[in-house]
Design a protein around this motif. Structure first.
Motif, PDB file in Angstrom:
ATOM      1  N   ASP A  19       0.812  -1.222   0.000  1.00 28.65           N
ATOM      2  CA  ASP A  19       0.000   0.000   0.000  1.00 28.65           C
ATOM      3  C   ASP A  19       0.845   1.273   0.000  1.00 28.65           C
ATOM      4  N   ALA A  20       2.039   1.201  -0.530  1.00 30.03           N
ATOM      5  CA  ALA A  20       2.872   2.397  -0.632  1.00 30.03           C
ATOM      6  C   ALA A  20       2.223   3.403  -1.576  1.00 30.03           C
ATOM      7  N   PRO A  21       2.240   4.689  -1.236  1.00 34.21           N
ATOM      8  CA  PRO A  21       1.727   5.732  -2.130  1.00 34.21           C
ATOM      9  C   PRO A  21       2.784   6.054  -3.187  1.00 34.21           C
ATOM     10  N   VAL A  22       2.930   5.171  -4.150  1.00 36.66           N
ATOM     11  CA  VAL A  22       4.081   5.248  -5.048  1.00 36.66           C
ATOM     12  C   VAL A  22       4.113   6.549  -5.846  1.00 36.66           C
ATOM     13  N   GLY A  23       2.943   7.061  -6.259  1.00 29.72           N
ATOM     14  CA  GLY A  23       2.931   8.304  -7.013  1.00 29.72           C
ATOM     15  C   GLY A  23       3.456   9.469  -6.201  1.00 29.72           C
ATOM     16  N   THR A  24       3.018   9.550  -4.956  1.00 31.40           N
ATOM     17  CA  THR A  24       3.471  10.627  -4.072  1.00 31.40           C
ATOM     18  C   THR A  24       4.962  10.501  -3.789  1.00 31.40           C
ATOM     19  N   ILE A  25       5.421   9.272  -3.584  1.00 34.07           N
ATOM     20  CA  ILE A  25       6.849   9.060  -3.327  1.00 34.07           C
ATOM     21  C   ILE A  25       7.683   9.476  -4.533  1.00 34.07           C
ATOM     22  N   LEU A  26       7.256   9.066  -5.719  1.00 31.21           N
ATOM     23  CA  LEU A  26       8.017   9.413  -6.915  1.00 31.21           C
ATOM     24  C   LEU A  26       8.000  10.920  -7.173  1.00 31.21           C
ATOM     25  N   ALA A  27       6.874  11.557  -6.870  1.00 26.48           N
ATOM     26  CA  ALA A  27       6.825  13.014  -7.017  1.00 26.48           C
ATOM     27  C   ALA A  27       7.836  13.680  -6.094  1.00 26.48           C
ATOM     28  N   ALA A  28       7.981  13.154  -4.888  1.00 25.25           N
ATOM     29  CA  ALA A  28       8.978  13.680  -3.959  1.00 25.25           C
ATOM     30  C   ALA A  28      10.389  13.407  -4.463  1.00 25.25           C
ATOM     31  N   ARG A  29      10.597  12.198  -4.997  1.00 30.87           N
ATOM     32  CA  ARG A  29      11.919  11.843  -5.507  1.00 30.87           C
ATOM     33  C   ARG A  29      12.286  12.636  -6.755  1.00 30.87           C
ATOM     34  N   ALA A  30      11.285  13.172  -7.459  1.00 26.58           N
ATOM     35  CA  ALA A  30      11.542  13.951  -8.673  1.00 26.58           C
ATOM     36  C   ALA A  30      12.047  15.356  -8.358  1.00 26.58           C
ATOM     37  N   GLN A  31      11.888  15.797  -7.111  1.00 29.99           N
ATOM     38  CA  GLN A  31      12.343  17.132  -6.743  1.00 29.99           C
ATOM     39  C   GLN A  31      13.868  17.209  -6.882  1.00 29.99           C
ATOM     40  N   GLY A  32      14.301  18.175  -7.648  1.00 36.04           N
ATOM     41  CA  GLY A  32      15.740  18.347  -7.837  1.00 36.04           C
ATOM     42  C   GLY A  32      16.333  17.537  -8.965  1.00 36.04           C
ATOM     43  N   VAL A  33      15.528  16.701  -9.624  1.00 33.50           N
ATOM     44  CA  VAL A  33      16.036  15.881 -10.714  1.00 33.50           C
ATOM     45  C   VAL A  33      16.197  16.729 -11.975  1.00 33.50           C
ATOM     46  N   VAL A  34      17.379  16.668 -12.558  1.00 32.66           N
ATOM     47  CA  VAL A  34      17.629  17.218 -13.888  1.00 32.66           C
ATOM     48  C   VAL A  34      18.470  16.185 -14.620  1.00 32.66           C
ATOM     49  N   ALA A  35      17.982  15.715 -15.738  1.00 33.05           N
ATOM     50  CA  ALA A  35      18.695  14.643 -16.439  1.00 33.05           C
ATOM     51  C   ALA A  35      20.025  15.151 -16.987  1.00 33.05           C
ATOM     52  N   GLN A  36      21.010  14.278 -16.986  1.00 31.13           N
ATOM     53  CA  GLN A  36      22.321  14.592 -17.535  1.00 31.13           C
ATOM     54  C   GLN A  36      22.246  14.767 -19.049  1.00 31.13           C
ATOM     55  N   PHE A  37      23.259  15.451 -19.562  1.00 30.16           N
ATOM     56  CA  PHE A  37      23.478  15.413 -20.999  1.00 30.16           C
ATOM     57  C   PHE A  37      23.981  14.022 -21.358  1.00 30.16           C
ATOM     58  N   LYS A  38      23.360  13.414 -22.359  1.00 32.36           N
ATOM     59  CA  LYS A  38      23.774  12.093 -22.822  1.00 32.36           C
ATOM     60  C   LYS A  38      24.441  12.229 -24.174  1.00 32.36           C
ATOM     61  N   GLY A  39      25.707  11.895 -24.226  1.00 34.90           N
ATOM     62  CA  GLY A  39      26.446  11.994 -25.477  1.00 34.90           C
ATOM     63  C   GLY A  39      26.092  10.888 -26.450  1.00 34.90           C
ATOM     64  N   PRO A  40      26.650  10.930 -27.656  1.00 32.59           N
ATOM     65  CA  PRO A  40      26.241   9.998 -28.709  1.00 32.59           C
ATOM     66  C   PRO A  40      26.488   8.529 -28.397  1.00 32.59           C
ATOM     67  N   ASP A  41      27.482   8.238 -27.570  1.00 32.53           N
ATOM     68  CA  ASP A  41      27.779   6.831 -27.264  1.00 32.53           C
ATOM     69  C   ASP A  41      27.521   6.498 -25.803  1.00 32.53           C
ATOM     70  N   ASP A  42      26.657   7.267 -25.147  1.00 36.09           N
ATOM     71  CA  ASP A  42      26.404   7.074 -23.726  1.00 36.09           C
ATOM     72  C   ASP A  42      25.918   5.667 -23.423  1.00 36.09           C
ATOM     73  N   SER A  43      24.922   5.197 -24.167  1.00 34.99           N
ATOM     74  CA  SER A  43      24.368   3.865 -23.886  1.00 34.99           C
ATOM     75  C   SER A  43      25.375   2.769 -24.191  1.00 34.99           C
ATOM     76  N   ILE A  44      26.221   2.985 -25.191  1.00 32.62           N
ATOM     77  CA  ILE A  44      27.252   1.996 -25.507  1.00 32.62           C
ATOM     78  C   ILE A  44      28.271   1.918 -24.368  1.00 32.62           C
ATOM     79  N   ILE A  45      28.630   3.068 -23.811  1.00 35.19           N
ATOM     80  CA  ILE A  45      29.576   3.065 -22.690  1.00 35.19           C
ATOM     81  C   ILE A  45      28.982   2.327 -21.494  1.00 35.19           C
ATOM     82  N   GLN A  46      27.713   2.586 -21.213  1.00 33.00           N
ATOM     83  CA  GLN A  46      27.092   1.913 -20.072  1.00 33.00           C
ATOM     84  C   GLN A  46      26.991   0.412 -20.294  1.00 33.00           C
ATOM     85  N   GLU A  47      26.530   0.008 -21.453  1.00 32.77           N
ATOM     86  CA  GLU A  47      26.225  -1.405 -21.675  1.00 32.77           C
ATOM     87  C   GLU A  47      27.430  -2.225 -22.104  1.00 32.77           C
ATOM     88  N   ASN A  48      28.310  -1.646 -22.945  1.00 34.60           N
ATOM     89  CA  ASN A  48      29.385  -2.436 -23.537  1.00 34.60           C
ATOM     90  C   ASN A  48      30.766  -2.148 -22.963  1.00 34.60           C
TER      91      ASN A  48
END
Length: 438
Positions: free
Chosen positions: A377-406
């Motif tokens: 019974d966690a209020p997941v929407g409310t929790i995620l809204a709180a966790r979203a405070q201050g979030v700004v996504a990073q700049f992702k370069g052209p090979d970002d996913s390749i660096i992470q995965e490979n």
């Protein structure tokens, strides 16, 4: 999103009540005139992972009788990347609407002219809908907006309350958040608590190091690339310090060394193989789906806490783009706009846990704490809204996913298996980086 999202049996994360939270959605943008409302149109759309769009497709078809939607869902974001770029290279085969993942958006921007400028289809009328940085992500260097924002990925902590209790740790959500440091939670706190848990149970703390590493990287102001697009791995002391922390945790046996996206058919979520799991909103559906696939249910003990080591973090997010090759650009843009309006983003959250990028939908979730039965019974929407405070996504370069995965993907597996330590693992990652990235 940086790592791939796996197709699973998707949980109903917020409940059907989310559809009723918003009386009206935002008006769809109206640019170039769509095809006549009585002209039959088949629109194709390609997504990946757990988008939660199936019921929304049905609703749109019911409200637009001339439209038939043919949907394709690819299992992972990595495979979707391959599919998209293969078809771009071939000059054909892309759907009328293509979902683009945050982790490979940087490489898409190098071929952004393959997608229509949505300013021609009214997206500027909706600019105020999204959080500022989401729209900025979808804007190419020429100022063209190529994607309607879908979700973002603020992270909280999934944990198994029954396993915590068995280890003598508190299981109440607020107490768990406090145990890990609350607003001042650090990775050092997280790993120290993991060592306490392991000492009491002899079992691992988290599933595998790859997802933890991804989260650690995403929290930095700059990750694998600087904000101006330069590679940022070699000589990056912030990354190396976090890598050393992770390597130490793996050496202490805190990782269950699971395969990424492979948890023994879900049984590892049920049998106590690990007790915590890093959870952006869309992962909640994965946790529930895997638990149920492994024979578990709400009584298995999974919960969701308003805390995350190291503070605010964003893992994931996607966009809906319309390729220049589409023969139905106006109708495709109309559908993509509708799918990303506030009311539909609430529906997407209810179906798949994808946290909205539209501010009005975020506000509704923050103020209407719908309990989630699966997560105690966690209020997941409310929790995620709180966790979203201050979030700004990073700049992702052209090979970002390749660096992470490979690059870091195989080396984090070696940390988990004991085949690498902090120094040898970092050296191997740098070697792979230089081999794979020009």
């Amino acid at each position: 999103m940086k790592l791939s999202r796996r197709t699973t049996a998707v949980a109903t994360v917020a409940g059907a009540a989310a559809f009723a939270l918003l009386a009206t959605g935002c008006a769809s943008g109206a640019g170039t005139s769509p095809e006549s409302s009585d002209t039959p149109v088949e629109l194709t759309i390609t997504t990946f992972g757990t988008f939660g769009y199936d019921e929304l497709y049905k609703q749109y078809e019911a409200e637009n009788e001339n439209v038939t939607i043919t949907a394709t869902n690819i299992d992972t974001g990595g495979n979707a990347r391959t599919d998209t770029f293969t078809k771009i290279a071939a000059g054909s085969g892309l759907s009328d609407i293509v979902a683009l993942e945050e982790g490979w958006l940087g490489s898409i921007m190098e071929v952004s002219d393959q997608f229509v400028d949505l300013a021609d289809y009214g997206i500027n009328d909706r600019k105020a809908d999204w959080v500022d940085w989401k729209l900025a992500q979808a804007t190419d260097p020429s100022g063209r907006i190529i994607g309607y924002g879908t979700d973002i990925g603020p992270q909280g902590l999934c944990y198994n309350g029954a396993l915590f209790e068995a280890a003598g740790l508190p299981s109440d959500r607020e107490a768990v958040a406090e145990l890990l440091g609350g607003d001042d939670a650090t990775w050092e706190d997280f790993f120290a608590t993991g060592n306490t848990y392991k000492a009491a149970t002899g079992k691992a703390w988290y599933d595998q190091s790859g997802f933890v590493w991804n989260s650690m990287v995403n929290q930095l102001d700059e990750g694998y690339y600087t904000a101006d697009g330069e590679l940022n791995v070699e000589g990056n002391t912030e990354l190396q310090e976090r890598w050393a922390l992770l390597a130490g945790a793996a050496a202490d046996g805190l990782s269950a060394a699971q395969g990424q996206w492979d948890w023994n058919g879900g049984k590892s979520f049920v049998d106590g193989t690990f007790a915590t799991f890093v959870c952006p909103g869309w992962m909640l559906g994965v946790v529930q789906g895997q638990t149920e696939a492994g024979g578990g249910d709400a009584t298995t003990g999974w919960d969701f806490a308003d805390v995350f080591p190291g503070g605010a973090a964003n893992w994931g997010g996607a966009f809906l783009a319309v390729p220049e090759t589409s023969e139905h650009k106006a109708e495709a843009a109309k559908l993509a706009s509708w799918l990303t309006e506030a009311k539909q983003q609430l529906g997407q959250f209810a179906a798949a846990g994808a946290f909205p990028s539209v501010a009005a939908a975020q506000d509704e979730l923050a103020s209407n704490p719908t309990p989630n039965a699966f997560f105690n019974d966690a209020p997941v929407g409310t929790i995620l809204a709180a966790r979203a405070q201050g979030v700004v996504a990073q700049f992702k370069g052209p090979d970002d996913s390749i660096i992470q995965e490979n690059v870091f993907g195989p080396v984090t597996q070696k940390l988990d298996s004991g085949a690498a330590n902090a120094e040898t693992g970092w050296a191997e990652a740098v070697t792979l980086l230089n081999e794979l990235i020009d």
